[in-house]
Write an enzyme that holds these catalytic residues in place. Structure first.
Site, PDB file in Angstrom:
ATOM      1  N   SER A 253     102.578 -20.655-101.958  1.00  0.00           N
ATOM      2  CA  SER A 253     101.613 -21.638-101.430  1.00  0.00           C
ATOM      3  C   SER A 253     101.941 -23.043-101.928  1.00  0.00           C
ATOM      4  CB  SER A 253     100.193 -21.283-101.902  1.00  0.00           C
ATOM      5  OG  SER A 253      99.778 -20.076-101.348  1.00  0.00           O
TER       6      SER A 253
ATOM      7  N   ARG B 234     103.476 -26.542 -99.822  1.00  0.00           N
ATOM      8  CA  ARG B 234     102.749 -27.808 -99.895  1.00  0.00           C
ATOM      9  C   ARG B 234     103.603 -28.893-100.527  1.00  0.00           C
ATOM     10  NH1 ARG B 234      99.359 -23.604 -99.589  1.00  0.00           N
ATOM     11  NH2 ARG B 234      97.201 -23.862 -98.877  1.00  0.00           N
TER      12      ARG B 234
ATOM     13  N   GLY C 167     102.965 -17.655 -91.823  1.00  0.00           N
ATOM     14  CA  GLY C 167     101.678 -18.146 -91.334  1.00  0.00           C
ATOM     15  C   GLY C 167     101.285 -19.440 -92.027  1.00  0.00           C
TER      16      GLY C 167
ATOM     17  N   ARG D 253     100.355 -13.449 -84.556  1.00  0.00           N
ATOM     18  CA  ARG D 253      99.192 -13.826 -85.379  1.00  0.00           C
ATOM     19  C   ARG D 253      98.357 -14.924 -84.707  1.00  0.00           C
ATOM     20  NH1 ARG D 253     101.302 -14.458 -91.453  1.00  0.00           N
ATOM     21  NH2 ARG D 253      99.060 -14.564 -91.846  1.00  0.00           N
TER      22      ARG D 253
ATOM     23  N   GLN E   8      94.392 -21.680 -95.385  1.00  0.00           N
ATOM     24  CA  GLN E   8      95.309 -22.247 -94.378  1.00  0.00           C
ATOM     25  C   GLN E   8      94.541 -23.122 -93.400  1.00  0.00           C
ATOM     26  OE1 GLN E   8      97.372 -18.923 -92.642  1.00  0.00           O
ATOM     27  NE2 GLN E   8      98.553 -18.519 -94.493  1.00  0.00           N
TER      28      GLN E   8
ATOM     29  N   ASP F 279      96.206 -11.529-100.975  1.00  0.00           N
ATOM     30  CA  ASP F 279      97.549 -10.979-100.734  1.00  0.00           C
ATOM     31  C   ASP F 279      97.867  -9.792-101.646  1.00  0.00           C
ATOM     32  OD1 ASP F 279      98.012 -12.835 -98.737  1.00  0.00           O
ATOM     33  OD2 ASP F 279      98.874 -14.305-100.116  1.00  0.00           O
TER      34      ASP F 279
ATOM     35  N   LYS G  63      97.252 -10.562 -91.221  1.00  0.00           N
ATOM     36  CA  LYS G  63      98.336 -11.016 -92.106  1.00  0.00           C
ATOM     37  C   LYS G  63      99.690 -10.710 -91.443  1.00  0.00           C
ATOM     38  CE  LYS G  63      95.678 -12.732 -95.194  1.00  0.00           C
ATOM     39  NZ  LYS G  63      95.619 -14.186 -95.318  1.00  0.00           N
TER      40      LYS G  63
ATOM     41  N   ARG H  45      97.397  -5.508 -92.249  1.00  0.00           N
ATOM     42  CA  ARG H  45      97.580  -4.920 -93.591  1.00  0.00           C
ATOM     43  C   ARG H  45      96.550  -3.865 -93.943  1.00  0.00           C
ATOM     44  NH1 ARG H  45      99.413  -9.989 -97.212  1.00  0.00           N
ATOM     45  NH2 ARG H  45     101.581  -9.886 -96.520  1.00  0.00           N
TER      46      ARG H  45
ATOM     47  N   ARG I 115     104.993  -7.774 -98.337  1.00  0.00           N
ATOM     48  CA  ARG I 115     104.136  -7.203 -99.388  1.00  0.00           C
ATOM     49  C   ARG I 115     103.954  -5.701 -99.215  1.00  0.00           C
ATOM     50  NH1 ARG I 115     103.098 -11.986-101.872  1.00  0.00           N
ATOM     51  NH2 ARG I 115     102.392 -13.693-100.566  1.00  0.00           N
TER      52      ARG I 115
END
Ligand code: S3P
Length: 466
Positions: free
Chosen positions: A31, A35, A107, A135, A182, A339, A366, A370, A421
Protein backbone atom coordinates in the site's frame (compact mmCIF):
# COMPACT_ATOMS: atom_id res chain seq x y z
CA UNK A 1 11.46 -3.23 -15.37
CA UNK A 2 9.74 -6.62 -15.67
CA UNK A 3 5.98 -6.60 -15.68
CA UNK A 4 5.02 -9.50 -17.92
CA UNK A 5 2.44 -12.00 -16.74
CA UNK A 6 4.33 -15.02 -15.42
CA UNK A 7 3.56 -18.49 -16.76
CA UNK A 8 1.76 -20.89 -14.40
CA UNK A 9 4.06 -22.33 -11.70
CA UNK A 10 2.63 -25.38 -9.95
CA UNK A 11 4.08 -26.44 -6.59
CA UNK A 12 3.88 -29.65 -4.59
CA UNK A 13 4.18 -28.82 -0.87
CA UNK A 14 5.06 -31.35 1.81
CA UNK A 15 5.36 -30.75 5.55
CA UNK A 16 8.41 -28.72 6.62
CA UNK A 17 11.14 -31.17 7.67
CA UNK A 18 11.78 -29.29 10.95
CA UNK A 19 10.86 -26.03 12.63
CA UNK A 20 11.19 -22.72 10.73
CA UNK A 21 14.07 -20.81 12.27
CA UNK A 22 15.91 -17.55 11.66
CA UNK A 23 15.68 -13.76 11.38
CA UNK A 24 14.21 -12.33 8.20
CA UNK A 25 12.80 -9.17 6.67
CA UNK A 26 9.75 -9.14 4.48
CA UNK A 27 9.48 -6.84 1.45
CA UNK A 28 8.19 -3.28 1.59
CA UNK A 29 4.55 -2.48 2.26
CA UNK A 30 2.50 -2.71 -0.93
CA UNK A 31 0.00 0.00 0.00
CA UNK A 32 2.74 2.44 0.96
CA UNK A 33 4.84 1.59 -2.11
CA UNK A 34 2.01 2.39 -4.55
CA UNK A 35 1.32 5.67 -2.79
CA UNK A 36 5.00 6.66 -2.61
CA UNK A 37 5.36 6.33 -6.40
CA UNK A 38 2.09 8.10 -7.19
CA UNK A 39 2.57 11.00 -4.80
CA UNK A 40 6.22 11.46 -5.78
CA UNK A 41 5.12 11.55 -9.42
CA UNK A 42 2.66 14.38 -8.64
CA UNK A 43 5.13 16.34 -6.51
CA UNK A 44 7.48 19.12 -7.37
CA UNK A 45 11.10 17.95 -7.05
CA UNK A 46 12.88 14.65 -6.60
CA UNK A 47 11.83 11.95 -4.12
CA UNK A 48 14.10 9.07 -3.14
CA UNK A 49 12.31 5.93 -1.99
CA UNK A 50 14.03 3.17 -0.03
CA UNK A 51 12.45 -0.16 0.82
CA UNK A 52 10.04 0.00 -2.12
CA UNK A 53 8.29 -3.31 -2.81
CA UNK A 54 9.63 -4.57 -6.13
CA UNK A 55 6.62 -6.75 -6.85
CA UNK A 56 4.66 -6.86 -10.10
CA UNK A 57 1.80 -4.70 -8.78
CA UNK A 58 4.06 -1.86 -7.73
CA UNK A 59 6.17 -2.07 -10.89
CA UNK A 60 2.96 -1.57 -12.87
CA UNK A 61 2.30 1.62 -10.93
CA UNK A 62 5.88 2.77 -11.61
CA UNK A 63 5.35 2.20 -15.34
CA UNK A 64 2.03 4.04 -15.29
CA UNK A 65 3.57 7.05 -13.55
CA UNK A 66 6.40 7.06 -16.09
CA UNK A 67 3.84 7.04 -18.90
CA UNK A 68 2.19 10.04 -17.22
CA UNK A 69 5.46 11.98 -17.34
CA UNK A 70 7.37 11.26 -14.12
CA UNK A 71 11.07 10.38 -14.40
CA UNK A 72 11.71 7.19 -12.48
CA UNK A 73 14.94 5.27 -12.02
CA UNK A 74 16.21 2.44 -9.85
CA UNK A 75 19.69 2.86 -8.42
CA UNK A 76 21.92 1.02 -5.99
CA UNK A 77 23.83 3.27 -3.55
CA UNK A 78 27.40 2.81 -2.31
CA UNK A 79 26.19 0.61 0.56
CA UNK A 80 24.33 -1.70 -1.84
CA UNK A 81 20.91 -0.31 -0.89
CA UNK A 82 18.29 -0.03 -3.63
CA UNK A 83 16.94 3.51 -3.99
CA UNK A 84 14.15 4.49 -6.37
CA UNK A 85 14.34 8.05 -7.56
CA UNK A 86 11.24 9.88 -8.83
CA UNK A 87 11.24 13.34 -10.35
CA UNK A 88 7.65 14.47 -10.22
CA UNK A 89 5.59 16.32 -12.80
CA UNK A 90 4.86 19.17 -10.36
CA UNK A 91 2.76 22.12 -11.42
CA UNK A 92 3.18 21.49 -15.15
CA UNK A 93 0.93 18.49 -14.61
CA UNK A 94 0.64 14.98 -15.92
CA UNK A 95 1.04 14.25 -19.62
CA UNK A 96 -1.46 12.18 -21.55
CA UNK A 97 -0.06 8.66 -21.96
CA UNK A 98 0.40 7.43 -25.52
CA UNK A 99 -0.60 3.89 -24.61
CA UNK A 100 -3.09 1.97 -22.48
CA UNK A 101 -2.06 1.81 -18.80
CA UNK A 102 -1.96 -1.85 -17.82
CA UNK A 103 -2.29 -2.18 -14.04
CA UNK A 104 -1.79 -5.95 -14.09
CA UNK A 105 -3.33 -7.68 -11.03
CA UNK A 106 -3.53 -4.56 -8.88
CA UNK A 107 -6.83 -3.19 -7.57
CA UNK A 108 -4.99 -0.60 -5.51
CA UNK A 109 -3.04 0.62 -8.54
CA UNK A 110 -6.15 0.84 -10.72
CA UNK A 111 -8.43 2.48 -8.16
CA UNK A 112 -5.98 5.04 -6.80
CA UNK A 113 -4.88 5.95 -10.29
CA UNK A 114 -8.53 6.46 -11.33
CA UNK A 115 -8.81 9.09 -8.61
CA UNK A 116 -5.61 10.76 -9.60
CA UNK A 117 -6.60 10.92 -13.29
CA UNK A 118 -10.22 11.96 -12.72
CA UNK A 119 -9.45 15.63 -12.15
CA UNK A 120 -6.59 16.14 -14.61
CA UNK A 121 -7.42 17.45 -18.11
CA UNK A 122 -6.22 14.35 -19.96
CA UNK A 123 -7.79 11.19 -21.37
CA UNK A 124 -6.48 7.79 -20.36
CA UNK A 125 -7.20 4.15 -21.09
CA UNK A 126 -6.71 1.57 -18.36
CA UNK A 127 -6.75 -2.22 -18.30
CA UNK A 128 -5.52 -5.14 -16.21
CA UNK A 129 -5.22 -8.91 -16.16
CA UNK A 130 -8.22 -11.27 -16.10
CA UNK A 131 -8.52 -10.99 -12.30
CA UNK A 132 -8.45 -7.17 -12.25
CA UNK A 133 -10.81 -6.95 -15.25
CA UNK A 134 -13.37 -8.94 -13.23
CA UNK A 135 -13.29 -6.57 -10.23
CA UNK A 136 -15.83 -3.77 -9.68
CA UNK A 137 -14.72 -0.23 -10.51
CA UNK A 138 -18.08 1.47 -9.85
CA UNK A 139 -17.09 1.96 -6.25
CA UNK A 140 -14.66 4.61 -7.55
CA UNK A 141 -16.31 5.72 -10.81
CA UNK A 142 -19.54 6.73 -9.00
CA UNK A 143 -17.98 9.37 -6.69
CA UNK A 144 -15.39 10.40 -9.29
CA UNK A 145 -18.18 11.05 -11.81
CA UNK A 146 -19.78 13.36 -9.25
CA UNK A 147 -16.47 15.22 -9.22
CA UNK A 148 -16.72 15.80 -12.98
CA UNK A 149 -14.80 12.91 -14.62
CA UNK A 150 -16.38 10.70 -17.26
CA UNK A 151 -15.77 6.98 -17.52
CA UNK A 152 -16.59 4.37 -20.12
CA UNK A 153 -16.25 0.87 -18.70
CA UNK A 154 -17.20 -2.59 -19.81
CA UNK A 155 -20.63 -3.62 -18.65
CA UNK A 156 -20.85 -4.10 -14.89
CA UNK A 157 -18.35 -1.28 -14.38
CA UNK A 158 -15.31 -3.42 -15.19
CA UNK A 159 -11.99 -2.68 -16.86
CA UNK A 160 -10.88 -1.96 -19.54
CA UNK A 161 -11.97 1.61 -18.98
CA UNK A 162 -11.56 5.02 -20.57
CA UNK A 163 -11.14 7.98 -18.22
CA UNK A 164 -11.95 11.46 -19.44
CA UNK A 165 -10.48 13.67 -16.75
CA UNK A 166 -11.65 17.19 -16.03
CA UNK A 167 -9.54 20.28 -15.48
CA UNK A 168 -12.46 21.76 -13.59
CA UNK A 169 -13.18 19.15 -10.92
CA UNK A 170 -15.80 19.67 -8.25
CA UNK A 171 -14.98 19.09 -4.58
CA UNK A 172 -17.55 16.79 -2.95
CA UNK A 173 -18.44 15.28 0.39
CA UNK A 174 -18.61 11.50 0.06
CA UNK A 175 -19.71 8.97 2.66
CA UNK A 176 -18.09 5.59 1.97
CA UNK A 177 -20.75 2.94 1.33
CA UNK A 178 -18.10 0.21 1.80
CA UNK A 179 -15.14 0.23 4.18
CA UNK A 180 -12.45 0.72 1.54
CA UNK A 181 -9.18 2.62 1.76
CA UNK A 182 -8.94 2.40 -2.02
CA UNK A 183 -12.19 4.32 -2.49
CA UNK A 184 -11.28 6.85 0.22
CA UNK A 185 -7.91 7.38 -1.45
CA UNK A 186 -9.37 7.74 -4.95
CA UNK A 187 -11.70 10.56 -3.80
CA UNK A 188 -8.94 12.33 -1.83
CA UNK A 189 -6.53 12.11 -4.77
CA UNK A 190 -9.16 13.58 -7.10
CA UNK A 191 -9.79 16.30 -4.50
CA UNK A 192 -6.17 17.43 -4.72
CA UNK A 193 -6.99 19.12 -8.02
CA UNK A 194 -10.45 20.53 -7.20
CA UNK A 195 -11.06 24.01 -5.82
CA UNK A 196 -12.59 23.82 -2.34
CA UNK A 197 -12.91 21.20 0.37
CA UNK A 198 -13.12 17.50 -0.49
CA UNK A 199 -14.49 15.43 2.38
CA UNK A 200 -14.59 11.67 2.85
CA UNK A 201 -16.69 10.31 5.70
CA UNK A 202 -15.78 6.81 6.74
CA UNK A 203 -18.10 5.16 9.27
CA UNK A 204 -15.54 2.35 9.77
CA UNK A 205 -11.86 3.42 9.80
CA UNK A 206 -9.63 1.94 7.09
CA UNK A 207 -5.87 2.11 6.56
CA UNK A 208 -4.73 5.75 6.61
CA UNK A 209 -1.56 5.61 4.51
CA UNK A 210 -2.96 8.14 2.02
CA UNK A 211 -3.68 10.68 4.74
CA UNK A 212 -0.26 10.15 6.37
CA UNK A 213 1.69 10.32 3.15
CA UNK A 214 -0.15 13.36 1.77
CA UNK A 215 0.85 15.18 4.95
CA UNK A 216 4.41 13.96 4.45
CA UNK A 217 4.34 15.56 0.98
CA UNK A 218 3.12 18.85 2.50
CA UNK A 219 -0.66 18.66 2.00
CA UNK A 220 -2.66 19.49 5.15
CA UNK A 221 -5.19 16.68 5.71
CA UNK A 222 -7.70 17.13 8.52
CA UNK A 223 -9.14 14.16 10.41
CA UNK A 224 -12.03 14.64 12.83
CA UNK A 225 -14.45 12.26 14.51
CA UNK A 226 -17.54 11.64 12.44
CA UNK A 227 -20.78 12.68 14.16
CA UNK A 228 -19.23 13.62 17.52
CA UNK A 229 -22.60 13.26 19.23
CA UNK A 230 -23.28 9.69 18.04
CA UNK A 231 -22.77 6.83 20.50
CA UNK A 232 -19.95 5.37 18.40
CA UNK A 233 -18.28 8.74 17.91
CA UNK A 234 -14.81 7.30 18.30
CA UNK A 235 -15.10 4.89 15.39
CA UNK A 236 -15.99 6.97 12.32
CA UNK A 237 -13.78 9.66 10.75
CA UNK A 238 -14.29 12.76 8.64
CA UNK A 239 -11.25 13.31 6.45
CA UNK A 240 -10.85 16.51 4.47
CA UNK A 241 -8.38 18.43 2.36
CA UNK A 242 -8.51 21.73 0.48
CA UNK A 243 -7.59 22.00 -3.16
CA UNK A 244 -5.95 22.76 -5.36
CA UNK A 245 -3.07 21.37 -3.36
CA UNK A 246 0.61 21.13 -4.22
CA UNK A 247 2.83 18.24 -3.23
CA UNK A 248 6.49 18.81 -2.43
CA UNK A 249 9.00 15.98 -2.90
CA UNK A 250 10.02 14.27 0.36
CA UNK A 251 12.06 11.09 0.73
CA UNK A 252 10.15 7.98 1.80
CA UNK A 253 11.26 4.88 3.73
CA UNK A 254 8.84 1.99 3.21
CA UNK A 255 8.39 -0.36 6.21
CA UNK A 256 8.01 -4.15 5.89
CA UNK A 257 4.52 -5.19 4.85
CA UNK A 258 2.47 -6.65 7.74
CA UNK A 259 0.26 -8.38 5.16
CA UNK A 260 3.32 -10.20 3.76
CA UNK A 261 4.74 -10.90 7.23
CA UNK A 262 1.48 -12.74 7.97
CA UNK A 263 2.57 -15.79 5.93
CA UNK A 264 5.90 -16.67 7.58
CA UNK A 265 4.34 -15.63 10.89
CA UNK A 266 1.43 -18.08 10.70
CA UNK A 267 3.69 -20.77 9.22
CA UNK A 268 6.00 -20.45 12.25
CA UNK A 269 3.07 -20.67 14.66
CA UNK A 270 1.93 -23.90 13.03
CA UNK A 271 5.11 -25.81 12.13
CA UNK A 272 6.26 -27.54 15.34
CA UNK A 273 9.65 -26.41 16.67
CA UNK A 274 9.64 -23.03 14.87
CA UNK A 275 11.28 -19.96 16.35
CA UNK A 276 11.38 -16.92 14.08
CA UNK A 277 12.02 -13.18 14.13
CA UNK A 278 10.55 -11.00 11.38
CA UNK A 279 12.26 -7.61 11.50
CA UNK A 280 10.99 -4.11 10.76
CA UNK A 281 7.34 -4.88 10.15
CA UNK A 282 4.95 -1.92 9.82
CA UNK A 283 2.70 -1.58 12.89
CA UNK A 284 0.20 1.03 11.73
CA UNK A 285 -2.73 0.35 14.12
CA UNK A 286 -5.13 0.15 11.17
CA UNK A 287 -3.15 -2.86 9.87
CA UNK A 288 -2.55 -4.92 12.99
CA UNK A 289 -5.84 -6.81 13.31
CA UNK A 290 -4.10 -10.14 12.65
CA UNK A 291 -1.67 -9.61 15.55
CA UNK A 292 -4.60 -8.85 17.87
CA UNK A 293 -6.43 -11.94 16.67
CA UNK A 294 -3.45 -14.29 16.96
CA UNK A 295 -2.84 -13.01 20.51
CA UNK A 296 -6.47 -13.88 21.32
CA UNK A 297 -5.79 -17.38 19.95
CA UNK A 298 -2.96 -17.78 22.45
CA UNK A 299 -0.10 -17.42 19.94
CA UNK A 300 3.44 -17.20 21.32
CA UNK A 301 3.99 -13.84 19.68
CA UNK A 302 5.94 -10.86 20.97
CA UNK A 303 6.47 -7.48 19.37
CA UNK A 304 9.94 -6.20 20.20
CA UNK A 305 12.00 -3.12 19.52
CA UNK A 306 9.08 -0.85 18.57
CA UNK A 307 10.45 2.30 16.95
CA UNK A 308 9.65 4.90 14.31
CA UNK A 309 11.36 4.63 10.91
CA UNK A 310 10.53 7.00 8.07
CA UNK A 311 7.51 8.31 10.00
CA UNK A 312 5.89 4.86 10.44
CA UNK A 313 5.89 2.74 13.57
CA UNK A 314 7.73 -0.56 13.04
CA UNK A 315 8.74 -3.47 15.24
CA UNK A 316 10.24 -6.94 15.18
CA UNK A 317 7.85 -9.88 15.51
CA UNK A 318 9.16 -12.82 17.51
CA UNK A 319 7.08 -15.93 17.08
CA UNK A 320 7.32 -19.53 18.31
CA UNK A 321 5.19 -22.53 17.41
CA UNK A 322 2.53 -23.54 19.90
CA UNK A 323 -1.08 -24.60 20.29
CA UNK A 324 -3.80 -22.20 19.18
CA UNK A 325 -7.38 -21.93 20.35
CA UNK A 326 -10.40 -20.94 18.28
CA UNK A 327 -11.39 -17.29 17.98
CA UNK A 328 -14.42 -15.13 17.24
CA UNK A 329 -13.30 -12.12 15.17
CA UNK A 330 -15.72 -9.15 15.17
CA UNK A 331 -16.76 -7.61 11.84
CA UNK A 332 -15.45 -4.21 12.97
CA UNK A 333 -11.90 -5.61 12.89
CA UNK A 334 -12.11 -6.65 9.24
CA UNK A 335 -10.62 -3.49 7.66
CA UNK A 336 -7.54 -3.78 9.92
CA UNK A 337 -6.79 -7.27 8.59
CA UNK A 338 -8.73 -7.51 5.36
CA UNK A 339 -5.92 -9.17 3.39
CA UNK A 340 -5.01 -11.60 6.18
CA UNK A 341 -8.19 -13.71 6.30
CA UNK A 342 -7.04 -16.56 4.04
CA UNK A 343 -3.96 -17.23 6.17
CA UNK A 344 -5.89 -16.63 9.40
CA UNK A 345 -8.37 -19.25 8.17
CA UNK A 346 -5.45 -21.69 7.84
CA UNK A 347 -4.41 -20.90 11.43
CA UNK A 348 -8.02 -21.50 12.55
CA UNK A 349 -8.01 -24.92 10.84
CA UNK A 350 -5.15 -25.96 13.13
CA UNK A 351 -6.69 -24.34 16.24
CA UNK A 352 -8.71 -26.23 18.82
CA UNK A 353 -12.42 -25.49 18.45
CA UNK A 354 -14.74 -23.64 16.10
CA UNK A 355 -13.75 -20.16 14.93
CA UNK A 356 -16.06 -17.56 13.47
CA UNK A 357 -14.66 -14.77 11.28
CA UNK A 358 -17.41 -12.18 10.89
CA UNK A 359 -18.36 -9.65 8.24
CA UNK A 360 -16.21 -10.80 5.32
CA UNK A 361 -18.40 -9.57 2.42
CA UNK A 362 -15.55 -7.46 0.99
CA UNK A 363 -13.47 -10.62 0.46
CA UNK A 364 -15.75 -11.48 -2.47
CA UNK A 365 -14.22 -8.65 -4.57
CA UNK A 366 -10.51 -9.18 -3.96
CA UNK A 367 -8.01 -10.69 -6.45
CA UNK A 368 -10.33 -13.72 -6.38
CA UNK A 369 -13.63 -14.24 -4.56
CA UNK A 370 -11.56 -14.88 -1.44
CA UNK A 371 -14.45 -16.08 0.64
CA UNK A 372 -15.16 -18.84 -1.90
CA UNK A 373 -11.51 -19.58 -2.58
CA UNK A 374 -10.63 -19.80 1.13
CA UNK A 375 -13.53 -22.19 1.70
CA UNK A 376 -12.35 -24.28 -1.28
CA UNK A 377 -8.74 -24.29 0.00
CA UNK A 378 -9.80 -25.62 3.39
CA UNK A 379 -12.40 -28.10 2.13
CA UNK A 380 -9.96 -29.57 -0.40
CA UNK A 381 -7.63 -30.27 2.52
CA UNK A 382 -10.11 -31.97 4.79
CA UNK A 383 -11.12 -29.04 6.97
CA UNK A 384 -14.77 -28.65 7.89
CA UNK A 385 -15.85 -25.13 7.03
CA UNK A 386 -18.97 -23.22 6.08
CA UNK A 387 -20.15 -19.71 5.34
CA UNK A 388 -23.15 -18.20 7.10
CA UNK A 389 -24.02 -14.99 5.28
CA UNK A 390 -20.77 -13.00 5.35
CA UNK A 391 -19.27 -15.05 8.20
CA UNK A 392 -16.74 -17.85 7.80
CA UNK A 393 -17.03 -20.69 10.30
CA UNK A 394 -14.05 -23.05 10.62
CA UNK A 395 -14.03 -26.24 12.66
CA UNK A 396 -10.42 -26.51 13.79
CA UNK A 397 -8.83 -29.83 14.61
CA UNK A 398 -6.09 -28.56 16.93
CA UNK A 399 -2.70 -30.22 16.91
CA UNK A 400 -4.22 -33.28 15.18
CA UNK A 401 -3.82 -31.38 11.91
CA UNK A 402 -0.06 -31.50 11.82
CA UNK A 403 2.42 -33.98 10.43
CA UNK A 404 3.76 -35.06 13.81
CA UNK A 405 0.42 -36.21 15.13
CA UNK A 406 -1.49 -38.10 12.51
CA UNK A 407 -2.03 -35.91 9.50
CA UNK A 408 -5.63 -34.75 9.59
CA UNK A 409 -5.10 -31.73 7.30
CA UNK A 410 -3.74 -31.69 3.74
CA UNK A 411 -3.85 -33.94 0.71
CA UNK A 412 -5.77 -31.49 -1.48
CA UNK A 413 -5.45 -29.95 -4.90
CA UNK A 414 -5.68 -26.16 -4.68
CA UNK A 415 -6.69 -23.71 -7.40
CA UNK A 416 -5.21 -20.32 -6.61
CA UNK A 417 -7.36 -18.33 -9.07
CA UNK A 418 -4.76 -15.61 -9.89
CA UNK A 419 -4.62 -14.73 -6.18
CA UNK A 420 -1.20 -14.33 -4.54
CA UNK A 421 -2.53 -14.54 -1.00
CA UNK A 422 -4.40 -17.75 -1.72
CA UNK A 423 -1.20 -19.26 -3.10
CA UNK A 424 0.86 -18.30 -0.04
CA UNK A 425 -1.89 -19.50 2.32
CA UNK A 426 -1.95 -22.86 0.53
CA UNK A 427 1.82 -23.15 0.97
CA UNK A 428 1.51 -22.41 4.70
CA UNK A 429 -1.20 -25.06 4.99
CA UNK A 430 0.97 -27.60 3.16
CA UNK A 431 4.02 -26.88 5.35
CA UNK A 432 2.02 -27.30 8.54
CA UNK A 433 -0.25 -30.19 7.56
CA UNK A 434 0.38 -33.87 7.38
CA UNK A 435 -0.31 -34.68 3.73
CA UNK A 436 1.14 -33.13 0.56
CA UNK A 437 -0.74 -30.26 -1.06
CA UNK A 438 -0.75 -29.73 -4.85
CA UNK A 439 -1.02 -26.08 -5.87
CA UNK A 440 -1.90 -25.29 -9.50
CA UNK A 441 -0.12 -21.95 -9.81
CA UNK A 442 2.13 -19.93 -7.48
CA UNK A 443 3.23 -17.38 -10.12
CA UNK A 444 0.98 -14.61 -8.78
CA UNK A 445 3.08 -14.48 -5.60
CA UNK A 446 5.27 -12.21 -7.77
CA UNK A 447 2.70 -9.44 -7.37
CA UNK A 448 3.43 -8.83 -3.68
CA UNK A 449 6.22 -11.09 -2.36
CA UNK A 450 8.57 -12.19 -5.16
CA UNK A 451 11.11 -13.82 -2.81
CA UNK A 452 8.54 -15.69 -0.71
CA UNK A 453 9.60 -19.24 -1.61
CA UNK A 454 13.30 -18.56 -1.20
CA UNK A 455 12.69 -16.77 2.12
CA UNK A 456 10.67 -19.74 3.40
CA UNK A 457 13.44 -22.07 2.29
CA UNK A 458 16.06 -19.99 4.14
CA UNK A 459 13.98 -20.68 7.24
CA UNK A 460 13.98 -24.42 6.55
CA UNK A 461 10.70 -24.95 4.69
CA UNK A 462 12.29 -27.29 2.14
CA UNK A 463 9.99 -26.25 -0.71
CA UNK A 464 11.03 -28.00 -3.93
CA UNK A 465 10.54 -25.73 -6.90
CA UNK A 466 10.20 -27.88 -10.05
C1 S3P B 1 -5.53 -1.39 0.03
C2 S3P B 1 -6.75 -1.46 0.59
C3 S3P B 1 -7.50 -2.73 0.74
C4 S3P B 1 -6.61 -3.95 0.58
C5 S3P B 1 -5.67 -3.81 -0.56
C6 S3P B 1 -4.79 -2.59 -0.39
C7 S3P B 1 -4.89 -0.07 -0.12
O1 S3P B 1 -8.51 -2.76 -0.24
O2 S3P B 1 -7.39 -5.11 0.44
O3 S3P B 1 -4.84 -4.96 -0.67
O4 S3P B 1 -3.68 0.00 -0.36
O5 S3P B 1 -5.60 0.94 0.01
P1 S3P B 1 -9.93 -2.05 0.04
O6 S3P B 1 -9.64 -0.67 0.39
O7 S3P B 1 -10.74 -2.11 -1.21
O8 S3P B 1 -10.54 -2.86 1.16
Amino acid sequence: MKTSSPAARPLHVVAAPAGLKGRVRVPGDKSISHRALMFAALAEGRTQITGLLEGEDVLRTAQAMQALGAEISRNVDGAGKVVWSVTGCGPQGLQEPARVLDMGNSGTGARLLSGLLATRPINTLMTGDDSLCARPMQRVTVPLSDMGARFVTRSGGRLPMAVEGTGNGKAITYRLPVASAQVKSAVLLAGLNCAGETVVEEPVPTRDHTENMLRHFGVPVRVEPLEPSAPQADTGKRISLSGPARLTARDVTVPGDPSSAAFPLVAALLVPGSDLVIETVGLNPLRTGLLTTLAEMGAALEIRNIRTEGGEQVGDLHVRAGPLKAVDVPAARAPAMIDEYPVLAVACAFAAGTSRLRGLGELRVKESDRLASTVALLQANGVEVETEGDDLVIHGVGARGSATTGAAIGGGQVRTRMDHRLAMSAIVLGLAGGKPVAIDDTSFIETSFPAFISLMNELGAGLQVP
